[in-house]
Design a protein around this motif. Structure first.
Motif, short mmCIF file in Angstrom:
data_model
loop_
_atom_site.label_atom_id
_atom_site.label_comp_id
_atom_site.label_asym_id
_atom_site.label_seq_id
_atom_site.Cartn_x
_atom_site.Cartn_y
_atom_site.Cartn_z
N GLY A 194 15.44 3.66 -61.01
CA GLY A 194 16.39 4.55 -60.37
C GLY A 194 15.75 5.92 -60.19
O GLY A 194 15.20 6.46 -61.14
N SER A 195 15.76 6.42 -59.03
CA SER A 195 14.99 7.64 -58.79
C SER A 195 15.66 8.84 -59.43
O SER A 195 16.88 8.91 -59.55
N LEU A 196 14.82 9.75 -59.81
CA LEU A 196 15.33 11.02 -60.30
C LEU A 196 15.71 11.84 -59.07
O LEU A 196 15.04 12.81 -58.72
N GLN A 197 16.80 11.43 -58.46
CA GLN A 197 17.09 11.99 -57.15
C GLN A 197 17.35 13.48 -57.22
O GLN A 197 17.05 14.24 -56.31
N ILE A 246 22.82 -14.99 -56.15
CA ILE A 246 21.51 -14.31 -56.15
C ILE A 246 20.48 -15.26 -55.53
O ILE A 246 20.42 -16.44 -55.88
N ASN A 305 17.96 4.30 -75.56
CA ASN A 305 17.19 3.18 -76.09
C ASN A 305 16.32 3.55 -77.28
O ASN A 305 16.14 2.76 -78.20
N ILE A 361 16.37 1.60 -80.82
CA ILE A 361 15.16 0.95 -81.36
C ILE A 361 14.86 1.50 -82.75
O ILE A 361 14.54 0.74 -83.67
N LEU A 410 19.67 -19.87 -68.64
CA LEU A 410 20.09 -18.85 -67.66
C LEU A 410 19.95 -19.39 -66.24
O LEU A 410 20.85 -19.22 -65.41
N ILE A 437 27.54 18.48 -60.56
CA ILE A 437 27.09 17.46 -59.60
C ILE A 437 27.68 16.11 -59.95
O ILE A 437 28.12 15.35 -59.07
N GLU A 479 13.68 -11.72 -61.75
CA GLU A 479 14.44 -11.13 -62.86
C GLU A 479 14.08 -11.81 -64.18
O GLU A 479 13.77 -11.15 -65.18
N ARG A 508 24.39 -10.25 -64.10
CA ARG A 508 24.04 -10.26 -62.68
C ARG A 508 24.28 -11.64 -62.07
O ARG A 508 24.76 -11.77 -60.94
N VAL A 526 18.02 -8.47 -73.53
CA VAL A 526 17.48 -8.67 -72.17
C VAL A 526 18.28 -9.72 -71.42
O VAL A 526 18.34 -9.70 -70.19
N LEU A 549 20.30 11.07 -67.60
CA LEU A 549 19.05 11.69 -67.20
C LEU A 549 18.44 11.02 -65.97
O LEU A 549 17.67 11.61 -65.26
N PHE A 550 18.77 9.78 -65.78
CA PHE A 550 18.18 9.06 -64.66
C PHE A 550 19.32 8.41 -63.89
O PHE A 550 19.83 7.36 -64.28
N ILE A 551 19.71 9.01 -62.84
CA ILE A 551 20.88 8.55 -62.11
C ILE A 551 20.52 7.25 -61.39
O ILE A 551 19.49 7.16 -60.74
N ARG A 552 21.36 6.29 -61.54
CA ARG A 552 21.08 5.01 -60.88
C ARG A 552 21.27 5.14 -59.38
O ARG A 552 21.95 6.01 -58.89
N ARG A 553 20.65 4.21 -58.67
CA ARG A 553 20.69 4.26 -57.21
C ARG A 553 22.12 4.15 -56.71
O ARG A 553 22.57 4.90 -55.88
N ILE A 575 11.83 10.27 -85.43
CA ILE A 575 11.80 10.02 -83.99
C ILE A 575 13.21 10.02 -83.42
O ILE A 575 13.43 10.32 -82.24
N VAL A 631 11.12 -0.04 -73.30
CA VAL A 631 12.05 1.05 -73.06
C VAL A 631 11.42 2.15 -72.24
O VAL A 631 11.96 2.59 -71.23
N PRO A 690 22.27 -8.53 -69.51
CA PRO A 690 22.38 -7.99 -68.14
C PRO A 690 22.02 -9.03 -67.08
O PRO A 690 22.63 -9.06 -66.00
N VAL A 691 21.04 -9.89 -67.39
CA VAL A 691 20.67 -10.94 -66.42
C VAL A 691 21.84 -11.88 -66.22
O VAL A 691 22.18 -12.25 -65.09
N THR A 713 24.37 20.04 -63.81
CA THR A 713 24.44 18.58 -63.79
C THR A 713 25.89 18.11 -63.84
O THR A 713 26.28 17.18 -63.15
N PHE A 739 18.37 19.82 -72.49
CA PHE A 739 18.84 19.52 -71.13
C PHE A 739 20.17 20.21 -70.85
O PHE A 739 20.35 20.86 -69.82
N ARG A 784 11.88 -9.80 -66.90
CA ARG A 784 12.58 -9.35 -68.11
C ARG A 784 12.35 -10.25 -69.30
O ARG A 784 12.16 -9.79 -70.41
#
Lengths: 341, 313, 265
Positions: C215-218, C47, A119, A123, C33, A92, C55, A256, A249, A297-301, A70, C180, A252-253, A89, A81, C59
């Motif tokens: 996140g969109s596949l813009q 936040i 990921n 994994i 947390l 851009i 969150e 933030r 997990v 592959l997945f551009i963040r906002r 896998i 994932v 990242p929390v 890509t 890709f 998560r």
């Protein structure tokens, strides 16, 4: 003193005569194998005996390689890709993130880094490590079966035993991590050699090798430490997987939550978001590839690249964790079974 | 009570038992065989943990696999376990009594009775983790008999026991058999099994080699003559006379002045019936008379080695 | 009465000190947390409470505690007995196999739900204060958690009844496929997200979607957004998974052979 009765040598048979069995006149069976005086493997290879035995048990199982296969998918996806859409890509990306364009060469290292820190890859490598380090070949299983009394009654020491078990996990994870990565490297080499691949990424081969050694050594050290203190392979799996995922997990929390104190790009916040077992590996990989974190592959906002975390805290953290684990394993390994009343 | 008809069980390419047909009736039956003979597989089939690949297994008239009706009347003492160390012996037996379907009101008394039966009253409230091997075996027997089964299957119950422990467990099992229970015991300790029962099932390489009374089996092994050792002051003269008998194959003296003669004969019954008359007629002074061959171990060795030789051929 | 006794024994086994330590750790983790978050409240750009609750809930509680506990406890119903070689005792009792499995699973369900619910109560109280349980998010989560435990628990129980290494496979599924892949599914076009159980939970409780995912596949498919999952479909699928997996587990446990083995995991 030789306590075995001397063996009567067989009567030599004339050439051409039919062979006859010679019945020994001693009631004790032939024990001459105990007086082996042939070549002996040097002590430096004692660990290899332990390692080889564990590897044999593990690597001959088809499901092990099924799971390992896998790992090919992230690299395959990146190869496809890049082949079909790579140049578009990259252009851009270069427009959207000028910091990337400033890097001397980011195209191929970016692909390799993105595939490695994907990921799925993480994994699968964790799963392989668990299979090798928390399965039937693990130290926990030996504790459960009181097999350490057998191992340590042979002419091998604690160090040989631990090194053998460590190398089993290390080699398993390294092989699974390295083969797809090297395959992607060879793909780039064969397809893009005339388009400046070697010029753009002359050290990519070394970076790839270094980054595949990372998870192997890290998982091996931590798993050996946890398994040495457990008598249940199930619990080792649950504990190590739990530690990996909870820190993964939580980091990242936590990042933030603290982002108002340490802004996103500060080294403190970067460290906090990498404050997990997998985060340490990803951060070290980022430094090896000298790459900011961009989700290819997945551009963040938000149009924002996450810079590299600082190297030395990550190196120190990984060395401390590995050192503590190995020291704990060495302290725990005993040849005797302690029975509680 | 237990009937196997052409039962076979294999694990992939490995045969566990091969075309075994037998009937096990009330009393003690010893299941014997070297390692890998198929004893554990047979026990698992009888206790309903496995299904036969071919053939049938019936216990008390029904197929035992996942059959609560059979388990109500079947008790099983497995060889190994690891997970009960945190429980006390009493709690363990009580738990299994509940699982055995006994009425809840009667369980405490019944548990005390079986714990006393196996001689564990003093240690019943200690954790199993602190028990010796013998204590664990006794507690396992207690859980096996708490629901008063008609069939009791024990896998290596004498393993790890000291001689006193073995005697006590042997006594327990004999007591159960005397009550009309069917007791199947798997064991390696041949001389203890010999004291336990004469009824055996002998297995090797997944096949049933012999079933029935050990002495009957022994007498049927024609190819292997009986050996009889006789001590006498006139061993040499005795040997000369014995050699004149038609059913005596050989007589061996270890030295010219030996006081023991070892005789081989294919007709032990005839020998035993005529030997006293011969001794009286010639006035031989007999000090001792024994057959080192007439035991379970010799039967075991002979049949197992013979089948092993055939297997390799 | 014997059923009750068995159930009590199963509960006793799950509530042993070591397991309670694990439960304590799992409750303490999100608690620490949110305590840390409360310490940052004085800052202007801290936040908001709803965001931090979403969150942590999305998560950590649903994404980690629920999955980990379901995997470890549900697979242990069968695997632990095989590894400890006590399965021989269980399978030779005059108790239908399915009943035994069901009793143990009910104990697992109750303990797992209790741990997850306690975690929700604690973090809601810390985040919102005394009105914590009156907030929409915690109320929804407390109603949804039993369904989550039942869904994942029955799924992993069926995996354990069928396969030899359920713990590793369960972890791969729970933290690989579900966690994932659902990141990609949140932004994947069409009905791709229908393949992940977590998507159905998010349909029932939209606040469970972590804020920086999706996140969109813009660049590639802005014309094909993900298809939202209707609530009726979410309930149907989750209930079906519960029924089918639990039924399957009971059926397979009743008909398959289980013998003691050293490498049960």
């Amino acid at each position: 003193m030789n306590v075995n009765p001397p063996m009567i040598p067989p009567i030599p048979t004339p050439p051409g005569a039919p062979q006859e069995s010679v019945v020994p006149n001693s009631p004790i069976a032939d024990l001459s194998y105990r007086n082996y005086d042939g070549p002996l493997r040097p002590p430096i290879f004692r660990w290899w005996t332990v390692c080889r035995m564990s590897l044999r048990l593990l690597w001959k199982k088809p499901w092990f390689w099924g799971i390992a296969a896998i790992c090919l998918f992230p690299y395959l996806i990146h190869a496809i890709f890049y082949y079909f859409a790579g140049s578009v890509t990259i252009q851009i990306l270069a427009i959207q993130f000028p910091e990337l364009a400033d890097l001397p060469s980011f195209k191929f290292p970016l692909q390799m880094y993105s595939a490695f820190t994907g990921n799925i890859n993480s994994i699968i490598l964790l799963t392989i490590a668990l299979l090798a380090g928390a399965g039937s070949t693990s130290i926990a299983a030996d504790n459960q079966a009181n097999a350490l009394q057998v191992y340590l009654s042979k002419p091998i020491g604690k160090g040989d035993y631990l090194l053998g078990k460590w190398m089993c996990i290390f080699l398993s994870v390294f092989v699974v991590a390295a083969i797809p990565a090297i395959s992607l490297y060879l793909f780039f080499l064969t397809v893009y050699a005339t388009q400046g691949f070697l010029h753009d990424a002359p050290w990519l081969w070394l970076q790839t090798l270094a980054v595949t050694l990372l998870p192997a050594a890290f998982h091996a050290s931590l798993l050996v430490g946890i398994a040495a203190w457990s008598r249940s392979p199930r619990m080792v799996t649950a504990i190590y997987a739990g530690l990996n995922f909870i820190t993964y997990v939580m980091a990242p929390v936590l990042g933030r939550i603290l982002s108002h104190v340490y802004h996103r790009d500060t080294w403190q916040n970067l460290l906090i978001t990498h404050a997990s077992l997998q985060g340490i590996l990803d951060g070290l990989a980022q430094n090896i590839f000298h790459m900011p974190d961009v989700n290819l592959l997945f551009i963040r906002r938000e149009p924002h690249l996450t810079p590299m975390p600082p190297l030395w805290p990550l190196v120190i953290a990984s060395l401390v964790l590995m050192g503590i684990s190995l020291a704990a394993a060495r302290a725990k390994i005993h040849a005797v079974e302690v029975v509680k009343g | 009570m237990i009937v196997l008809e052409h039962a076979s069980r294999w694990y992939g390419q490995v045969i566990g038992i091969n075309d075994v047909s037998c009937r096990i009736m009330p009393g003690i039956t010893a299941l014997l065989g070297p390692n890998g003979a198929g004893k554990s597989t047979l026990i698992k089939l009888i206790t309903g943990q496995l299904r036969p690949s071919t053939g049938t297994v019936t216990v008390l008239g029904e197929a035992p696999f996942a059959n609560p009706r059979v388990f109500r009347r079947l008790g099983y003492c497995p060889e190994l376990e690891r997970g009960c160390d945190d429980m006390t012996g009493r709690y363990f037996v009580t738990l299994l009594a509940h699982m055995g379907g006994l009425p809840s009101a009667s369980i405490p008394q019944r548990v005390s009775e079986v714990i006393e039966f196996v001689g564990m009253t003093e240690n019943a409230d200690r954790k199993i983790g602190g028990y010796s091997k013998g204590m664990r075996q006794r507690i396992k027997i207690a859980q096996g008999v708490v629901h008063d089964p008609d069939v009791l299957v024990l896998d290596e119950p004498l393993n790890g026991l000291d001689p006193i422990g073995r005697r006590e467990v042997t006594g327990l099992l004999t007591g159960l058999a005397d009550k009309g229970k069917c007791v199947v015991v798997s064991s390696h300790i041949l001389y203890e099994v010999e004291h336990l029962t004469r009824n055996i099932l002998l297995m090797n390489h997944g096949r049933l080699l012999a079933q029935g009374d050990i002495y009957t089996i022994r007498s049927l092994i024609d190819a292997h003559p009986h050996r009889i050792a006789i001590r006498s002051k006139h061993a040499r003269a005795l040997a000369i006379h014995l050699l004149n008998l038609p059913y005596v194959l050989s007589a061996r003296l270890d030295a010219p002045d030996a006081t023991q003669v070892e005789v081989e004969t294919r007709s032990p019954d005839t020998f035993y019936s005529q030997f006293p008359d011969m001794v009286l007629e010639h006035g031989f002074d007999i000090t001792s008379f024994e057959s080192p061959d007439n035991n379970l171990e010799s039967v075991f060795k002979y049949l197992v080695n013979e089948s092993g030789t055939k297997a390799t051929q | 009465m014997s059923d009750l006794y068995l159930f009590q024994n199963a509960l006793k086994d799950l509530l042993r000190p070591r397991r309670l330590l694990l439960a304590l750790f799992l409750i303490a983790t999100p608690t620490l947390l949110v305590i840390l978050w409360r310490m940052t409240l004085k800052h202007a750009d801290a936040i908001p409470p709803d965001s931090i609750y979403n969150e942590v809930s999305g998560r950590i509680i649903f994404g980690f505690i629920l999955v980990l506990l379901s995997v470890v406890f549900s697979t242990s119903v069968i695997s632990q007995e095989i590894e400890n070689k006590t399965v021989s005792y269980l399978l030779t009792r005059p108790l239908p196999r399915w009943r035994f499995l069901l009793l143990k699973f009910i104990a697992v369900f109750l303990v797992t739900t209790a741990i997850a619910e306690i975690a929700v109560i604690v973090i809601a109280q810390i985040i919102y204060g005394s009105s914590g349980l009156g907030q929409a998010g915690p109320r929804q989560d407390m109603a949804l958690l039993p369904l989550g435990v039942l869904t994942f628990g029955s799924l992993f129980l069926m995996i354990a009844s069928l396969l030899n290494r359920p713990l590793i496979l369960g972890l791969m599924y729970g933290f690989g496929w579900e966690s994932v892949m659902s990141i990609f599914a949140a932004s994947a076009p069409g009905s791709f997200n229908h393949l992940f159980l977590i998507s159905y939970f998010r349909a029932l409780a939209p606040h469970l979607m972590p804020s920086d995912e999706g996140g969109s596949l813009q660049l590639f498919n802005s014309n094909l957004p993900p298809t939202p999952i209707p609530i009726w479909l979410a309930w149907t699928v989750l209930s079906s998974v519960c029924v089918l997996c639990l039924g399957g587990a009971l059926y397979f446990f009743s008909t398959r052979e289980y013998v003691p083995r050293d490498d049960a995991e």
